[in-house]
Design a protein around this motif. Structure first.
Motif, short mmCIF file in Angstrom:
data_model
loop_
_atom_site.label_atom_id
_atom_site.label_comp_id
_atom_site.label_asym_id
_atom_site.label_seq_id
_atom_site.Cartn_x
_atom_site.Cartn_y
_atom_site.Cartn_z
N GLU A 506 1.06 -1.50 -0.18
CA GLU A 506 -0.21 0.50 0.15
C GLU A 506 0.95 1.22 0.55
N ILE A 507 1.55 1.20 0.70
CA ILE A 507 2.87 2.52 0.66
C ILE A 507 3.12 2.39 -0.42
N ALA A 508 3.95 1.68 -1.14
CA ALA A 508 4.58 1.53 -2.48
C ALA A 508 3.90 2.21 -3.77
N GLN A 509 2.30 1.33 -3.08
CA GLN A 509 0.68 2.56 -3.96
C GLN A 509 0.92 3.81 -3.57
N ASN A 510 0.82 4.56 -3.14
CA ASN A 510 0.73 5.92 -2.97
C ASN A 510 1.84 6.27 -2.86
N ALA A 511 3.49 5.46 -3.28
CA ALA A 511 4.29 7.01 -3.02
C ALA A 511 4.20 6.97 -4.42
N ILE A 558 11.08 2.07 6.87
CA ILE A 558 11.59 2.48 5.77
C ILE A 558 12.11 3.84 5.93
N ASN A 559 11.78 3.99 7.30
CA ASN A 559 12.41 5.43 7.63
C ASN A 559 13.71 5.13 7.83
N VAL A 560 14.31 4.20 8.46
CA VAL A 560 15.75 4.21 8.64
C VAL A 560 16.28 3.09 7.94
N THR A 561 15.63 3.22 7.39
CA THR A 561 16.40 2.18 6.31
C THR A 561 17.23 3.31 4.77
N MET A 562 16.19 4.81 4.47
CA MET A 562 17.34 5.43 4.08
C MET A 562 17.14 6.41 4.57
N PRO A 563 17.97 6.53 5.75
CA PRO A 563 18.10 8.07 6.49
C PRO A 563 18.77 8.92 5.77
N SER A 564 19.72 9.07 4.84
CA SER A 564 20.44 9.90 4.24
C SER A 564 19.56 10.87 3.56
N ALA A 565 18.66 10.02 2.62
CA ALA A 565 17.81 10.71 1.47
C ALA A 565 16.61 11.58 2.98
N GLU A 566 16.02 10.52 3.99
CA GLU A 566 15.29 11.63 4.31
C GLU A 566 16.14 12.90 5.26
N TYR A 567 17.55 12.74 5.59
CA TYR A 567 18.01 14.22 6.38
C TYR A 567 18.73 14.83 5.11
N ILE A 568 18.58 14.36 3.59
CA ILE A 568 18.80 16.02 2.61
C ILE A 568 17.68 16.75 2.51
N ILE A 569 16.68 16.02 2.06
CA ILE A 569 15.37 16.35 1.92
C ILE A 569 14.37 17.18 3.13
N ARG A 570 15.01 16.89 4.18
CA ARG A 570 14.50 17.56 5.54
C ARG A 570 15.22 19.14 5.70
N ASN A 571 16.64 18.94 4.79
CA ASN A 571 17.49 19.67 5.59
C ASN A 571 17.61 21.37 4.37
N LYS A 590 12.62 17.62 -4.61
CA LYS A 590 12.58 17.32 -4.26
C LYS A 590 12.01 15.74 -3.07
N GLY A 591 10.78 16.38 -3.79
CA GLY A 591 8.69 15.56 -3.55
C GLY A 591 9.37 14.87 -4.86
N MET A 592 9.66 14.57 -6.12
CA MET A 592 9.91 13.23 -6.30
C MET A 592 10.78 13.33 -6.09
N LYS A 593 11.57 13.15 -5.87
CA LYS A 593 13.27 12.36 -5.92
C LYS A 593 13.01 11.61 -4.59
N TYR A 594 11.78 11.72 -3.14
CA TYR A 594 11.87 10.84 -2.23
C TYR A 594 10.61 10.32 -2.94
N SER A 595 9.67 10.44 -3.53
CA SER A 595 8.94 9.23 -3.95
C SER A 595 9.18 8.67 -4.22
N GLU A 596 10.23 8.21 -4.85
CA GLU A 596 10.95 7.96 -6.07
C GLU A 596 11.95 6.21 -4.59
N LEU A 597 11.98 7.57 -4.02
CA LEU A 597 13.11 6.49 -3.21
C LEU A 597 12.10 5.98 -2.09
N LEU A 598 10.96 6.36 -1.85
CA LEU A 598 10.29 5.92 -1.04
C LEU A 598 9.37 4.42 -1.74
N GLN A 599 9.05 4.89 -2.97
CA GLN A 599 8.98 3.39 -3.47
C GLN A 599 9.65 2.30 -3.75
#
Length: 628
Positions: A506-511, A558-571, A590-599
């Motif tokens: 479901e998360i992948a679809q929503n991403a 998911i959050n702990v699997t991609m902390p570097s991407a999360e950090y960059i986007i949040r920063n 950045k949102g498109m980049k994050y969505s791709e990583l999330l999916q």
């Protein structure tokens, strides 16, 4: 004293911190022995002349008071919108006033004053009401609320803002208040270093954390936890925590005398030296998500019960034939397994190292005497670990440029920043323990760094004093330990785990939908004057869908699997482009980049969850207790 200025300043403070203003109004403080005289500099500025211990000092230039403040502001430059700024020493308020006037409202300002008399005089003589009312300046004053410094510090400094942190010391305070300033500046610097270490560790471990948690769930469903362990272990006597510091080589053979007379818990790194010496600990602890299996690859290690958090390396847990005992470490999925059965999953404090967790566990188990062995927290003899851990003979390191701390038997011993962080954790934890319990901590390391709150003793003497003649078969006690779950409860737990792959789907679809929404936002922001109404509609949908993804239990992994991407986007969300259109385009990019990583991440974890969770049998016919 100007009553008008006093009232204006306090009224402004009440807007943000009414209790702090009340403490000042009600005189809930004791003045220090500092005398303050008000003078005027040659350039017309109000300055303070303070007298303390028959010494005088001007807090501000006697001739030219404006220029130093202006030069300071120029040196600071343009502060980041969300920068945390710590001002050590307030004086006449000139630096604080200039900081507020030349920075954005979002900046978090913490103003520490080591003298209550100077602070009160400032409130009486200097009108800062406009500056105080503009934003919630956090005032910390020695003698009023100094205990608030650390909680405030932890609130305003986060991983996103650590790169923008500013520490500024009032130039004329060092003469009288060096000791106070060093105390708090060091506290801030160490916390900042701790954030960096934690973040870097998260990035390092992120690859393994999620799969470890998912793989270990089949063992967590076995129902063995540290509370059950505590219930079966007699804790009237002593417990010995064996770490793998270099000093372990000095007294390891003494531990034979403590077998079945004290509960012996070892860290994973100490397993090889112990077993080579013919000493089998009662349990060992491991926490590292990618701990080298070589550290425990020795005959007999597989039979020792292991204690671990859910994120510990699953292949290490898997090889163990003894009981697998778990504690709560903040991960939601194992927590839910207990919660759905209306049970509590107990945890231990985490100071960053396996020894910290082991120490906390022994305290929570109820032992009134804990003996530390091999807890060097330093490079004793210029070595990192005891011989026999990573190699038969550990090589000596160059320690000339290391941090020096007080030693147990030497005046100073070399250590590293992370080891000093663990040392300070031990000291704080021991101090807290002793406020609530009559407990003794014996440091029988016979080398290494001094840990405040411990009693120095040789291991031989400690065993003679605290380990009596009575023997206890701790191995038998652990064998009798029962599972937390009944068959029906375990069935409920496994049924829940079988839903986790669906969550990732479901998360992948929503991403995928999120990516489209961000793409639309990018289109709407192409013009110089974007349609704000359309942009806001898209942003609301993005917020709603993001919240839906984050509400899933599996999202945490998911959050702990991609902390570097999360950090960059949040920063980078903090960075400004100077226009609404520009900011929207950046958010979209950045949102498109994050969505791709999330999916992508959701798909990876969906596959791992299918492989690890779906094969767990719902009935007890697939008994997942220890392999005999």
């Amino acid at each position: 004293m100007s009553k008008k200025i006093w009232e204006q300043n306090l009224k402004a403070m009440e807007k943000w911190y009414p209790s702090f203003a009340d403490m000042i109004r009600n005189k809930e403080y004791t003045k220090d022995n500092v005398e303050i005289a008000i003078e005027e500099s040659l350039d017309g500025e109000k300055i303070f002349r303070i007298t303390k211990d028959n010494r005088q000092l001007y807090l501000g230039g006697k001739r030219n008071a404006k220029e130093p403040v202006n030069m300071w502001i120029e040196r600071l430059g343009v502060l980041h919108k969300y920068a945390p700024v710590f001002l050590f020493g307030i004086g006449s308020g000139a630096y604080l006033k200039a900081l507020v006037q030349n920075s954005k409202k979002e900046i978090n300002i913490v103003a520490y004053e080591p003298s209550i008399s100077i602070f009160l005089k400032m409130l009486e003589e200097v009108d800062l009401s406009k500056e105080i009312a503009e934003r919630p300046i956090a005032f910390v004053v020695e003698g009023i609320n100094e205990e608030e410094f650390e909680p405030i510090m932890r609130k305003v400094v986060a991983v996103e803002s650590i790169g923008f942190l500013k520490e500024e010391v009032h130039p004329n305070y060092r003469g009288f208040y060096k000791e106070y300033l060093l105390k708090y500046v060091k506290l801030l610097q160490r916390m900042a270093e701790g954030i960096r270490i934690t973040y870097n560790t998260g990035v390092l471990f992120s690859k393994d954390l999620a799969q470890n948690v998912l793989h270990n769930m089949k063992y967590i469903c076995g129902g063995y936890n540290t509370k059950k362990l505590s219930d079966v272990i007699p804790h009237e006597g002593a417990a010995i925590l064996v770490s793998a510091g270099p000093s372990l080589n000095k007294n390891i053979m003494e531990l034979k005398k403590a077998k079945n007379k004290a509960f012996i818990a070892a860290v994973d790194t100490a397993m090889k030296p112990l077993l080579k010496a013919g000493i089998k600990p009662d349990v060992f602890l491991t926490i590292d998500p990618h701990k080298s299996l070589g550290l425990v690859e020795i005959a007999g290690a597989e039979k020792v019960p292991v204690i671990a958090p859910a994120c510990a390396r699953y292949s290490l847990i898997e090889r163990q034939k003894g009981k697998k005992i778990f504690y709560f470490d903040g991960y939601i999925i194992p927590f839910r397994v207990y919660q759905k059965n209306k049970k509590r999953f107990y945890g231990v404090s985490n100071g960053g190292s396996v020894a910290c967790s082991a120490f906390s566990l022994l305290y929570k188990m109820g032992f009134d005497t804990i003996i530390l062995v091999g807890q060097d927290l330093a490079y004793t003899g210029n070595k990192t670990h005891a011989d026999g851990t990573f190699s038969e003979k550990m090589e000596e390191k160059d320690t000339r440029n290391m941090i020096m701390v007080k030693g147990n038997y030497e005046e100073k011993v070399p250590t590293l920043m992370n080891l000093r962080t663990y040392l300070e954790w031990f000291e704080r934890y021991i101090e807290g323990m002793k406020k609530h319990e009559d407990i003794r901590v014996i440091n029988a390391t016979e080398g290494g760094a001094y840990i405040k709150g411990t009693e120095l003793m040789t291991l031989k003497s400690a065993i003679e004093e605290f380990c009596g003649e009575e023997t206890i078969d701790f191995e038998c006690c652990i064998e009798k330990m029962e599972s937390e779950f009944t068959e029906a409860e375990r069935k409920k737990a496994v049924e829940y785990l079988h839903t986790i792959p669906e969550e990732y789907e479901e998360i992948a679809q929503n991403a995928g939908i999120l990516k489209k929404l961000y793409r639309n936002l990018g289109k709407y922001s192409q013009s110089a004057n974007p349609d704000k109404e359309k942009c806001m509609k898209v942003l609301k949908r993005i917020k709603k869908l993001t919240k839906k993804c984050q509400s899933k239990d599996g999202f945490q992994l998911i959050n702990v699997t991609m902390p570097s991407a999360e950090y960059i986007i949040r920063n980078e969300y903090y960075l400004e482009t100077g226009s609404i259109a520009g900011e929207m385009r950046e958010i979209a990019r950045k949102g498109m980049k994050y969505s791709e990583l999330l999916q992508a991440c959701a798909r990876i974890l969906e596959d791992i969850a299918k492989d690890t969770l779906l094969p767990i049998p719902i009935g007890m016919e697939g008994d997942l207790e220890e392999e005999k």
